[in-house]
Design a protein around this motif. Structure first.
Motif: not given
Length: 346
Positions: A60, A63-72, A75
């Motif tokens: 989780e 996923e939050a960090q990926a959403k903030a940075t756009g780097n999938e 995850t």
């Protein structure tokens, strides 16, 4: 009066260190783990659930960090670890559930003797029953990675639950399945193909030949000495070398298991109980297997380590209060002496 103030400051700082700083430091270096649990099915259910929750929380966050940075890509690893944890939770719960039938059955020791002698004596000795080791320790270690245990005392050292589980699937019962992947095979084969009654019979036989009583030292020798040595000897003198040569055990475990002479002093009884009961609690992914000892056997191991590494414990604990009383009396006399000498000066 000044001395009393100084003493008060010293006492307060000492208490803060002893009751505040030290426990905090200890909690950071040795996080709290669940106490020893000899119901292995329940213990594994709890630990597997904890792993799933931990990996889910990590996913989780990723996923939050990926959403903030756009780097999938952030995850990928957490998602893989979470899926593995979920998969293992199902595997371990299914494993212990599958053992319930064998545990519920009354074993036939006579039939079990035939099964054990036909399936186990090619690797294991049973000296009590007249089956000596097939090879010397060095040859056994070279063949299997570790010297197989003699089975004469297995029915005393281990619970029925553990014996059933270990016969059926040793990697899951001993919690080292993470070590035997990518084609690597545990030296003890799985007997999951056996019928529940046959496994119950084998366990009944092992329990029937087990001794009624064992000394602390005998339990240690049978449960621990295949991998661990005692360098400094016990109260009666003498040392113990591990049965498995260092070269073989290092290749099998990844490192040479530690000498246990002073572990009771460096780790403490509570840590050792938790670690022997389930090494994964303190060292996740360690190669040290869960030995599967009963509570009584585990206590005998700890007792023996105390005799080896802390033989003066009782005398030390008895001396402690006497020494503190002496310090208090000495401090009173010292203060009275100082007061008498400095009274005129002040």
């Amino acid at each position: 009066m000044r001395e009393i103030k100084i003493l008060a400051v010293v006492v307060v700082l000492t208490l803060i260190t002893y009751w505040g700083v030290e426990p905090f430091a200890h909690s950071q270096m040795h996080p709290h783990v669940d106490p020893a649990n000899y119901d292995f099915a329940q213990a594994d259910k709890v630990s597997a659930k904890e792993q799933v929750d931990e990996k889910k929380e990590a996913l989780e966050k990723a996923e939050a960090q990926a959403k903030a940075t756009g780097n999938e890509k952030l995850t990928h690893i957490p998602k893989s670890e979470y899926n593995e944890a979920v998969k293992f939770e199902k595997t371990i719960n299914d494993f212990w559930a599958s053992n319930k039938e064998a545990l519920s059955l009354t074993g036939n020791a006579t039939n079990g003797a035939t099964l054990v002698q036909a399936n186990c004596t090619a690797c294991h000795s049973i000296k009590k029953e007249g089956f000596p080791p097939v090879m010397d320790d060095a040859s056994s270690a070279a063949a299997y990675g570790v010297v197989p245990p003699d089975l004469s005392t297995a029915g005393k050292l281990y619970s029925k639950e553990y014996l059933v589980g270990f016969i059926k699937e040793p990697t899951l019962a001993s919690k080292v399945s993470h070590k035997f992947v990518d084609g690597r095979v545990h030296p003890m084969p799985s007997y999951s193909w056996m019928q529940p009654q046959e496994i119950a019979d084998m366990v009944a036989y092992l329990q029937s030949i087990a001794p009624d009583k064992m000394t602390d030292k005998e339990v240690f020798q049978n449960a621990c000495q295949r991998c661990h040595g005692i360098k400094y000897g016990d109260m009666l003198g003498g040392t113990m070398a591990a049965h498995t040569p260092e070269t073989n055990i290092k290749a099998y475990m990844g490192k040479v298991p530690p000498d246990l002479s002073q572990y009771i002093r460096s780790r403490g009884a509570q840590y050792l109980h938790e670690f022997i009961n389930d090494p994964q609690k303190h060292l996740e992914s360690t190669a040290m297997p869960r030995v599967g000892l009963t509570k009584d056997s585990e206590e005998k191991v700890i007792s023996y380590l105390e005799k080896v590494g802390d033989s003066k414990k009782a005398q030390r604990e008895e001396l402690g209060p006497k020494f503190l009383i002496y310090l208090v009396i000495f401090a009173i006399f010292a203060w009275l002496w100082k007061a008498s000498k400095w009274r005129d000066v002040h």
